[in-house]
Design a protein around this motif. Structure first.
Motif, PDB file in Angstrom:
ATOM      1  N   LEU A  33       0.827  -1.200   0.000  1.00  0.00           N
ATOM      2  CA  LEU A  33       0.000   0.000   0.000  1.00  0.00           C
ATOM      3  C   LEU A  33       0.869   1.261   0.000  1.00  0.00           C
ATOM      4  O   LEU A  33       0.618   2.201  -0.755  1.00  0.00           O
ATOM      5  CB  LEU A  33      -0.934  -0.010   1.213  1.00  0.00           C
ATOM      6  N   GLN A  34       1.907   1.283   0.829  1.00  0.00           N
ATOM      7  CA  GLN A  34       2.796   2.443   0.877  1.00  0.00           C
ATOM      8  C   GLN A  34       3.528   2.627  -0.447  1.00  0.00           C
ATOM      9  O   GLN A  34       3.687   3.743  -0.935  1.00  0.00           O
ATOM     10  CB  GLN A  34       3.797   2.309   2.023  1.00  0.00           C
ATOM     11  N   ALA A  35       3.967   1.524  -1.035  1.00  0.00           N
ATOM     12  CA  ALA A  35       4.665   1.598  -2.322  1.00  0.00           C
ATOM     13  C   ALA A  35       3.717   2.106  -3.408  1.00  0.00           C
ATOM     14  O   ALA A  35       4.092   2.954  -4.221  1.00  0.00           O
ATOM     15  CB  ALA A  35       5.235   0.236  -2.699  1.00  0.00           C
ATOM     16  N   ALA A  36       2.483   1.604  -3.414  1.00  0.00           N
ATOM     17  CA  ALA A  36       1.509   2.042  -4.416  1.00  0.00           C
ATOM     18  C   ALA A  36       1.198   3.526  -4.255  1.00  0.00           C
ATOM     19  O   ALA A  36       1.104   4.259  -5.245  1.00  0.00           O
ATOM     20  CB  ALA A  36       0.229   1.213  -4.302  1.00  0.00           C
ATOM     21  N   ALA A  37       1.085   3.983  -3.009  1.00  0.00           N
ATOM     22  CA  ALA A  37       0.816   5.404  -2.764  1.00  0.00           C
ATOM     23  C   ALA A  37       1.957   6.269  -3.294  1.00  0.00           C
ATOM     24  O   ALA A  37       1.723   7.318  -3.910  1.00  0.00           O
ATOM     25  CB  ALA A  37       0.606   5.646  -1.272  1.00  0.00           C
ATOM     26  N   GLU A  38       3.186   5.829  -3.098  1.00  0.00           N
ATOM     27  CA  GLU A  38       4.340   6.591  -3.597  1.00  0.00           C
ATOM     28  C   GLU A  38       4.373   6.586  -5.122  1.00  0.00           C
ATOM     29  O   GLU A  38       4.672   7.601  -5.752  1.00  0.00           O
ATOM     30  CB  GLU A  38       5.651   6.025  -3.040  1.00  0.00           C
ATOM     31  N   LEU A  39       4.058   5.449  -5.742  1.00  0.00           N
ATOM     32  CA  LEU A  39       4.007   5.388  -7.201  1.00  0.00           C
ATOM     33  C   LEU A  39       2.934   6.327  -7.752  1.00  0.00           C
ATOM     34  O   LEU A  39       3.151   7.012  -8.762  1.00  0.00           O
ATOM     35  CB  LEU A  39       3.745   3.956  -7.670  1.00  0.00           C
ATOM     36  N   ILE A  40       1.805   6.377  -7.086  1.00  0.00           N
ATOM     37  CA  ILE A  40       0.740   7.288  -7.517  1.00  0.00           C
ATOM     38  C   ILE A  40       1.206   8.731  -7.375  1.00  0.00           C
ATOM     39  O   ILE A  40       0.999   9.558  -8.265  1.00  0.00           O
ATOM     40  CB  ILE A  40      -0.556   7.026  -6.720  1.00  0.00           C
ATOM     41  N   ARG A  41       1.869   9.053  -6.251  1.00  0.00           N
ATOM     42  CA  ARG A  41       2.376  10.411  -6.042  1.00  0.00           C
ATOM     43  C   ARG A  41       3.374  10.787  -7.135  1.00  0.00           C
ATOM     44  O   ARG A  41       3.301  11.871  -7.706  1.00  0.00           O
ATOM     45  CB  ARG A  41       3.042  10.531  -4.671  1.00  0.00           C
ATOM     46  N   LEU A  42       4.291   9.867  -7.457  1.00  0.00           N
ATOM     47  CA  LEU A  42       5.272  10.136  -8.513  1.00  0.00           C
ATOM     48  C   LEU A  42       4.586  10.317  -9.861  1.00  0.00           C
ATOM     49  O   LEU A  42       4.958  11.189 -10.644  1.00  0.00           O
ATOM     50  CB  LEU A  42       6.301   9.001  -8.590  1.00  0.00           C
ATOM     51  N   GLY A  43       3.572   9.499 -10.104  1.00  0.00           N
ATOM     52  CA  GLY A  43       2.825   9.618 -11.349  1.00  0.00           C
ATOM     53  C   GLY A  43       2.119  10.958 -11.454  1.00  0.00           C
ATOM     54  O   GLY A  43       2.096  11.586 -12.515  1.00  0.00           O
ATOM     55  N   LEU A  44       1.560  11.423 -10.345  1.00  0.00           N
ATOM     56  CA  LEU A  44       0.896  12.724 -10.341  1.00  0.00           C
ATOM     57  C   LEU A  44       1.895  13.848 -10.599  1.00  0.00           C
ATOM     58  O   LEU A  44       1.570  14.835 -11.265  1.00  0.00           O
ATOM     59  CB  LEU A  44       0.159  12.947  -9.017  1.00  0.00           C
ATOM     60  N   GLU A  45       3.134  13.694 -10.075  1.00  0.00           N
ATOM     61  CA  GLU A  45       4.183  14.688 -10.359  1.00  0.00           C
ATOM     62  C   GLU A  45       4.465  14.749 -11.854  1.00  0.00           C
ATOM     63  O   GLU A  45       4.617  15.823 -12.421  1.00  0.00           O
ATOM     64  CB  GLU A  45       5.479  14.341  -9.622  1.00  0.00           C
ATOM     65  N   VAL A  46       4.528  13.591 -12.497  1.00  0.00           N
ATOM     66  CA  VAL A  46       4.773  13.536 -13.939  1.00  0.00           C
ATOM     67  C   VAL A  46       3.628  14.207 -14.690  1.00  0.00           C
ATOM     68  O   VAL A  46       3.850  14.993 -15.616  1.00  0.00           O
ATOM     69  CB  VAL A  46       4.975  12.074 -14.413  1.00  0.00           C
ATOM     70  N   VAL A  47       2.392  13.924 -14.273  1.00  0.00           N
ATOM     71  CA  VAL A  47       1.232  14.533 -14.925  1.00  0.00           C
ATOM     72  C   VAL A  47       1.269  16.049 -14.764  1.00  0.00           C
ATOM     73  O   VAL A  47       1.056  16.791 -15.725  1.00  0.00           O
ATOM     74  CB  VAL A  47      -0.093  13.948 -14.356  1.00  0.00           C
ATOM     75  N   LYS A  48       1.573  16.524 -13.557  1.00  0.00           N
ATOM     76  CA  LYS A  48       1.684  17.973 -13.330  1.00  0.00           C
ATOM     77  C   LYS A  48       2.761  18.565 -14.218  1.00  0.00           C
ATOM     78  O   LYS A  48       2.586  19.630 -14.798  1.00  0.00           O
ATOM     79  CB  LYS A  48       2.014  18.269 -11.865  1.00  0.00           C
ATOM     80  N   GLN A  49       3.892  17.877 -14.309  1.00  0.00           N
ATOM     81  CA  GLN A  49       5.008  18.362 -15.123  1.00  0.00           C
ATOM     82  C   GLN A  49       4.589  18.454 -16.584  1.00  0.00           C
ATOM     83  O   GLN A  49       4.908  19.415 -17.269  1.00  0.00           O
ATOM     84  CB  GLN A  49       6.213  17.425 -14.978  1.00  0.00           C
TER      85      GLN A  49
END
Length: 182
Positions: A33-49
Motif C-alpha cells: 500500500l505504501q509503495a503504491a501510494a508513492e508510485l501514484i504520487r510520482l505519477g501525479l508529479e509527472v502529470v503535473k510536469q
C-alpha cells in the motif's frame, strides 16, 4: 474536524505487479500500500510536469525539452558517445539519436533500461527534479564488478578487510568521533 478516508481498488497485470514489487523492495517500503501510494504520487508529479509543458515548444518549466534533453545530458555527463550509450542499454545508435531528439517519445522500457544501466534516478529522468544519479548504487555495481574479477584468495582478503573497516567505523561512531567523510 474528522478527515475523510477514500478507498479505491486498482487492478494490475502480472508484469506491472512485478515492477511494483521491485519498486517496493528497492525503496524499502514495508507494505504494498505504501509503495503504491508513492508510485501514484510520482505519477501525479509527472502529470503535473506534463501539464506545465506548453504543447508547441515542448519545453518544461525549467526551459528544457523534458526527457529527451535529460537523456542527452546524462549521456554527456557519463562521457559516452551515442554509440557507446546505445550499446550499454542494448539499443542501436540511431535509437539513442531518436531518444535525444526533442519531442520524440521515450518508452517505459527505454526509461527502465537507462535507469538500471546507469543508476540514474527515475524521478530525475522523468521530471528533472532531484539528483541525476541514485546515491551509492553506481559504486556498489562498480565494486561488485571488480570483486567478481578477483581471484578467490583476493576476494577473501577483500571481505576480511571490509569487515575490519566496518568494525573501525562502528568504533569511531561509538567514541563520538563521527563517521569518516564520504
Amino acid at each position: 474536524m474528522a478527515t475523510k478516508s477514500l478507498r479505491c481498488m486498482i487492478s494490475v497485470g502480472e508484469e506491472m505487479f512485478r515492477e511494483m514489487e521491485a519498486f517496493r523492495f528497492e525503496r524499502r517500503f514495508p507494505t504494498r500500500l505504501q509503495a503504491a501510494a508513492e508510485l501514484i504520487r510520482l505519477g501525479l508529479e509527472v502529470v503535473k510536469q506534463e501539464k506545465m509543458t506548453p504543447k508547441t515548444g515542448k519545453r518544461d518549466s525549467k526551459g528544457e525539452n523534458a526527457v529527451n534533453d535529460r537523456i542527452r545530458q546524462l549521456r554527456k555527463a557519463l562521457g559516452l558517445s551515442q554509440q557507446e550509450f546505445a550499446a550499454r542499454i542494448g539499443r542501436k545508435q540511431s535509437a539513442v539519436s531518436y531518444l535525444e531528439k526533442n519531442g520524440s517519445t521515450v518508452t517505459e522500457q527505454n526509461i527502465k533500461a537507462i535507469c538500471s544501466q546507469f543508476s540514474t534516478s527515475e524521478t530525475w529522468l522523468r521530471t528533472g527534479s532531484g539528483e541525476m544519479f541514485m546515491p551509492g548504487k553506481g559504486r556498489k555495481k562498480e565494486l561488485l564488478e571488480a570483486f567478481g574479477q578477483l581471484a578467490p584468495s583476493l576476494q577473501d582478503y577483500l571481505v576480511k578487510s571490509a569487515r575490519e573497516l566496518l568494525e573501525a567505523q562502528r568504533g569511531m561512531s561509538a567514541d563520538g568521533e563521527g563517521l569518516p567523510l564520504k
